[in-house]
Scaffold this active site. Sequence first.
Site, PDB file in Angstrom:
ATOM      1  N   HIS A 143      36.119  44.078  46.243  1.00  0.00           N
ATOM      2  CA  HIS A 143      36.585  43.475  47.577  1.00  0.00           C
ATOM      3  C   HIS A 143      35.595  43.593  48.890  1.00  0.00           C
ATOM      4  O   HIS A 143      34.915  44.584  48.754  1.00  0.00           O
ATOM      5  CB  HIS A 143      37.912  43.808  47.809  1.00  0.00           C
ATOM      6  CG  HIS A 143      38.844  43.163  46.992  1.00  0.00           C
ATOM      7  ND1 HIS A 143      39.042  43.616  45.663  1.00  0.00           N
ATOM      8  CD2 HIS A 143      39.609  41.682  46.987  1.00  0.00           C
ATOM      9  CE1 HIS A 143      40.283  42.611  45.007  1.00  0.00           C
ATOM     10  NE2 HIS A 143      40.487  41.638  45.780  1.00  0.00           N
ATOM     11  N   LYS A 147      39.156  45.909  53.301  1.00  0.00           N
ATOM     12  CA  LYS A 147      40.152  46.225  52.532  1.00  0.00           C
ATOM     13  C   LYS A 147      40.718  47.547  52.682  1.00  0.00           C
ATOM     14  O   LYS A 147      39.949  48.466  52.184  1.00  0.00           O
ATOM     15  CB  LYS A 147      40.056  45.690  51.051  1.00  0.00           C
ATOM     16  CG  LYS A 147      41.175  45.669  50.167  1.00  0.00           C
ATOM     17  CD  LYS A 147      41.164  44.989  48.886  1.00  0.00           C
ATOM     18  CE  LYS A 147      42.279  44.996  48.069  1.00  0.00           C
ATOM     19  NZ  LYS A 147      43.600  44.280  48.616  1.00  0.00           N
TER      20      LYS A 147
END
EC number: 1.17.1.8
Length: 251
Positions: A143, A147
């Site tokens: 990700h 995040k």
Amino acid sequence: MTNIIMLGCNGRMGQMITDIVAKDDEAQIVAGIDIVNNRENPYPVFTDIKDCDVKADAIIDFSSANGFEERMDYAVDKQIPIIVCSTGLSDEQLDYLKEASKKVAVLKSANMSLGVNLLIKLVKEAAKKLATEGFDVEIVEKHHNQKLDAPSGTALALADSINDEMGGQYEYVYDRSKVRQKRDKKELGISAVRGGTIVGEHDVIFAGTDEVVTFSHTAYSRAVFAKGSVTAAKFIKGKAAGLYDMADVLM
């Protein structure tokens, strides 16, 4: 026609869903809720959910965990099925959600992507055969660098689906750097990568002797989550009280 109330309408996902619904002949947003009303929207926006008296068939909630209980109370009070897309919910809030689902239809999924939820079904089927035959299972998720949580909720959902299928025999391992020993057969490794603007990638690896089977899903845009939530809203319209997930949508 599915009439939708959009919670968090002025956020990034809320605006993406607004654009998607505007092109959908089977759905429309009839009201939005957001603590900040700083955009022009083709529907009325309320800064306090208690002020919203618009009738609807479903609620999509992409707002933060803050104020979660009040939003669930609203869904129960108005008897409007709700799609819960909020992340970072505490155990207490998840318990609150389960109690609310006894009074109104609630759909909660770790990932709203239809593709990811199909992946969850596929890896459960694969585990029945491959894990039983001694294949090791590893999950790698990637990700963007903004995040906060790791591993991702989707990675955990994938792991849980495999573990449930195999009778809960696996132990999740997130870091092998402090232990010098061979991999245990009942170990399920979960690795997290954070960098750049990666929207979301998940690989489920079944590694056997002389062969490897990998199931992969890549999200190139957050639109996949927005589209999935609209599909879920159409599904949950008119549903009886209960707890649903995206697997129910795919049936």
